[in-house]
Write a protein that holds these residues in place. Structure first.
Motif, PDB file in Angstrom:
ATOM      1  N   HIS A 165     -39.191 -10.736 129.365  1.00  0.00           N
ATOM      2  CA  HIS A 165     -40.275  -9.758 129.367  1.00  0.00           C
ATOM      3  C   HIS A 165     -40.672  -9.366 130.733  1.00  0.00           C
ATOM      4  O   HIS A 165     -41.351  -8.574 130.957  1.00  0.00           O
ATOM      5  N   LEU A 166     -40.278 -10.089 131.956  1.00  0.00           N
ATOM      6  CA  LEU A 166     -40.593  -9.770 133.175  1.00  0.00           C
ATOM      7  C   LEU A 166     -40.010  -8.514 133.443  1.00  0.00           C
ATOM      8  O   LEU A 166     -38.951  -8.211 133.276  1.00  0.00           O
ATOM      9  N   SER A 167     -40.620  -7.599 134.744  1.00  0.00           N
ATOM     10  CA  SER A 167     -40.127  -6.776 135.219  1.00  0.00           C
ATOM     11  C   SER A 167     -39.377  -7.218 136.669  1.00  0.00           C
ATOM     12  O   SER A 167     -39.925  -8.093 137.252  1.00  0.00           O
ATOM     13  N   LEU A 168     -38.301  -6.754 136.991  1.00  0.00           N
ATOM     14  CA  LEU A 168     -37.355  -7.490 138.165  1.00  0.00           C
ATOM     15  C   LEU A 168     -37.446  -6.498 139.270  1.00  0.00           C
ATOM     16  O   LEU A 168     -37.509  -5.114 139.078  1.00  0.00           O
ATOM     17  N   PRO A 183     -32.776 -19.190 138.402  1.00  0.00           N
ATOM     18  CA  PRO A 183     -32.303 -18.265 139.288  1.00  0.00           C
ATOM     19  C   PRO A 183     -32.748 -16.776 138.592  1.00  0.00           C
ATOM     20  O   PRO A 183     -32.869 -15.842 139.446  1.00  0.00           O
ATOM     21  N   VAL A 184     -32.871 -16.733 137.319  1.00  0.00           N
ATOM     22  CA  VAL A 184     -33.188 -15.198 136.796  1.00  0.00           C
ATOM     23  C   VAL A 184     -34.546 -14.942 137.087  1.00  0.00           C
ATOM     24  O   VAL A 184     -34.967 -13.815 137.341  1.00  0.00           O
ATOM     25  N   LEU A 185     -35.418 -16.101 136.963  1.00  0.00           N
ATOM     26  CA  LEU A 185     -36.867 -16.086 137.349  1.00  0.00           C
ATOM     27  C   LEU A 185     -37.091 -15.467 138.527  1.00  0.00           C
ATOM     28  O   LEU A 185     -38.069 -14.678 139.108  1.00  0.00           O
ATOM     29  N   SER A 186     -36.345 -15.665 139.568  1.00  0.00           N
ATOM     30  CA  SER A 186     -36.477 -15.772 141.023  1.00  0.00           C
ATOM     31  C   SER A 186     -36.186 -14.268 141.172  1.00  0.00           C
ATOM     32  O   SER A 186     -36.515 -13.656 142.531  1.00  0.00           O
ATOM     33  N   LEU A 187     -35.610 -13.301 140.387  1.00  0.00           N
ATOM     34  CA  LEU A 187     -35.301 -11.791 140.491  1.00  0.00           C
ATOM     35  C   LEU A 187     -36.610 -10.977 140.205  1.00  0.00           C
ATOM     36  O   LEU A 187     -36.691  -9.975 140.768  1.00  0.00           O
ATOM     37  N   ALA A 188     -37.665 -11.856 139.659  1.00  0.00           N
ATOM     38  CA  ALA A 188     -38.827 -11.061 139.125  1.00  0.00           C
ATOM     39  C   ALA A 188     -39.681 -10.746 140.447  1.00  0.00           C
ATOM     40  O   ALA A 188     -39.832 -11.767 141.572  1.00  0.00           O
ATOM     41  N   CYS A 189     -40.340  -9.734 140.463  1.00  0.00           N
ATOM     42  CA  CYS A 189     -41.332  -9.375 141.391  1.00  0.00           C
ATOM     43  C   CYS A 189     -42.668  -9.262 140.921  1.00  0.00           C
ATOM     44  O   CYS A 189     -43.070  -9.218 139.678  1.00  0.00           O
ATOM     45  N   GLY A 190     -43.452  -9.148 141.843  1.00  0.00           N
ATOM     46  CA  GLY A 190     -44.957  -9.107 141.570  1.00  0.00           C
ATOM     47  C   GLY A 190     -45.541 -10.298 141.228  1.00  0.00           C
ATOM     48  O   GLY A 190     -45.083 -11.330 141.622  1.00  0.00           O
ATOM     49  N   ASP A 191     -46.571 -10.374 140.448  1.00  0.00           N
ATOM     50  CA  ASP A 191     -47.224 -11.590 139.993  1.00  0.00           C
ATOM     51  C   ASP A 191     -46.488 -12.503 138.998  1.00  0.00           C
ATOM     52  O   ASP A 191     -46.680 -11.912 137.937  1.00  0.00           O
ATOM     53  N   THR A 192     -45.676 -13.442 139.187  1.00  0.00           N
ATOM     54  CA  THR A 192     -44.753 -14.118 138.469  1.00  0.00           C
ATOM     55  C   THR A 192     -45.549 -15.310 137.833  1.00  0.00           C
ATOM     56  O   THR A 192     -45.051 -16.146 137.250  1.00  0.00           O
ATOM     57  N   GLU A 196     -44.091 -18.101 135.320  1.00  0.00           N
ATOM     58  CA  GLU A 196     -44.018 -19.542 135.800  1.00  0.00           C
ATOM     59  C   GLU A 196     -44.668 -20.471 134.975  1.00  0.00           C
ATOM     60  O   GLU A 196     -44.169 -21.601 134.911  1.00  0.00           O
ATOM     61  N   LEU A 197     -46.161 -20.474 135.023  1.00  0.00           N
ATOM     62  CA  LEU A 197     -46.812 -21.263 134.235  1.00  0.00           C
ATOM     63  C   LEU A 197     -46.300 -21.651 132.726  1.00  0.00           C
ATOM     64  O   LEU A 197     -46.552 -22.659 132.458  1.00  0.00           O
ATOM     65  N   ARG A 198     -46.101 -20.548 132.105  1.00  0.00           N
ATOM     66  CA  ARG A 198     -45.887 -20.638 130.394  1.00  0.00           C
ATOM     67  C   ARG A 198     -44.366 -21.257 130.572  1.00  0.00           C
ATOM     68  O   ARG A 198     -44.092 -22.314 129.812  1.00  0.00           O
ATOM     69  N   ILE A 199     -43.447 -20.972 131.512  1.00  0.00           N
ATOM     70  CA  ILE A 199     -42.228 -21.663 131.345  1.00  0.00           C
ATOM     71  C   ILE A 199     -42.229 -23.395 131.816  1.00  0.00           C
ATOM     72  O   ILE A 199     -41.665 -24.060 131.247  1.00  0.00           O
ATOM     73  N   ILE A 200     -43.307 -23.466 132.603  1.00  0.00           N
ATOM     74  CA  ILE A 200     -43.476 -25.084 133.003  1.00  0.00           C
ATOM     75  C   ILE A 200     -44.079 -25.823 131.984  1.00  0.00           C
ATOM     76  O   ILE A 200     -43.618 -26.777 131.364  1.00  0.00           O
ATOM     77  N   ILE A 201     -45.131 -24.985 131.166  1.00  0.00           N
ATOM     78  CA  ILE A 201     -45.568 -25.571 130.089  1.00  0.00           C
ATOM     79  C   ILE A 201     -44.797 -25.955 128.845  1.00  0.00           C
ATOM     80  O   ILE A 201     -44.859 -27.150 128.282  1.00  0.00           O
TER      81      ILE A 201
END
Length: 313
Positions: A165-168, A183-192, A196-201
């Motif tokens: 759902h993120l913009s990269l 690694p895919v999350l690390s491609l995201a820019c802006g306020d992630t 990140e909190l949702r993935i950790i939860i």
């Protein structure tokens, strides 16, 4: 805007082995050998348990589904990695990347809940042996297996939707050898931060809920073992749990390190080493740990292998 939505790209590019150079063929041979051993070992475990009536018990039922889950998990990652090493094509489509993440996350979550079900099985076997057959009946075992798979798929779907759902940013190069979440999350820019909190939860829910049930099971198991008067009796009771406990420690150590961290702490070399552990080594360890410590499984494997040879003859 400095951002590009990932859906505008046709392909991602894996950079996991881009610095290996001439070592890629050597890595291909090494990983292919490990993968074939892993695949063969888990398939033989499944076949042996199915063919040997002595192993038609809840513990071995869960073990066979754990081997199936591990096999499916590696099937979604290793063949694609081997193809990239052999052919040099390190690209993967947007849909392919999303599918790979979904299935790998789903099977990984399923493994956690299957391990929790196996812990519950050990608890009943040691703490209530006289009621084991009635409590661990086929209906309950089927419900535990189906629930593990359903919950695993739901969490896998949730994690994948959060990531895609993120913009990269402009880069579409994945610093890894498969579409794993960090690694895919690390491609995201802006306020992630929120993502990140949702993935950790979600990761915490999977790991902590399943580990909580395993911990409770082993707390009762330990109390029951300590009440056994003889040291030999204690050793025999604990030996029935040693294989499961070994697999739990390896599985949860790797998973916790990979998925319970903020994006800023990701490291290509270190994370690839950990990823290779839980994608190649851990699925291989499961059949090794259970077969080395279990004479019943060893006997079943020998019978299955002998039957296969006789069938060919």
């Amino acid at each position: 805007t400095g951002q590009t939505n990932v859906t505008s790209w046709r392909d991602f590019v894996f950079l996991g082995f881009s610095s290996s150079g001439e070592l890629q063929l050597l890595l291909f041979a090494l990983f292919l050998s490990l993968y074939l051993v892993t695949l063969t070992s888990n398939v033989f475990i499944i076949i042996a348990i199915r063919l040997d009536s002595h192993l038609h018990t809840p513990m071995y039922l869960f073990l066979s589904f754990l081997s199936l889950s591990e096999t499916c998990y590696t099937l979604g990652i290793i063949p694609r990695m081997l193809s990239g090493l052999a052919m040099g094509d390190q690209t993967i489509s947007y849909v392919g990347c999303a599918a790979q993440m979904f299935f790998s996350a789903s099977w990984a979550c399923t493994n956690c809940f299957l391990l929790a079900a196996m812990g519950f099985d050990r608890y009943v076997a040691i703490c209530a042996p006289l009621h084991y057959a009635s409590r661990m009946n086929p209906t309950l075992c089927a419900h535990l297996v189906v629930t593990s798979f359903l919950i695993g798929y739901l969490f896998g779907l949730g994690m994948t939707l959060v990531i895609f759902h993120l913009s990269l940013c402009s880069s579409h190069e994945i610093q890894h050898f498969f579409c794993d979440m960090p690694p895919v999350l690390s491609l995201a820019c802006g306020d992630t931060g929120p993502s990140e909190l949702r993935i950790i939860i979600l990761s915490l829910l999977v790991l902590l809920v399943s580990f909580f049930f395993i911990t409770i099971s082993y707390a009762y198991i330990l109390a029951a073992i300590l009440r056994i008067p003889s040291a030999e009796g204690q050793k025999k009771a604990f030996s029935t749990c040693a294989s499961h406990l070994t697999v739990v420690i390896i599985h949860y150590s790797c998973a916790s390190f990979m998925y319970l961290r903020p994006k800023a702490s990701y490291s290509l070399e270190r994370d690839q080493l950990i990823a290779m552990t839980y994608t190649v080594v851990t699925p291989l360890l499961n059949p090794i740990v259970y077969s080395l410590r279990n004479t019943a499984v060893q006997t079943a494997l020998r019978n299955a292998f002998r039957g296969r040879l006789l069938g060919k003859g």
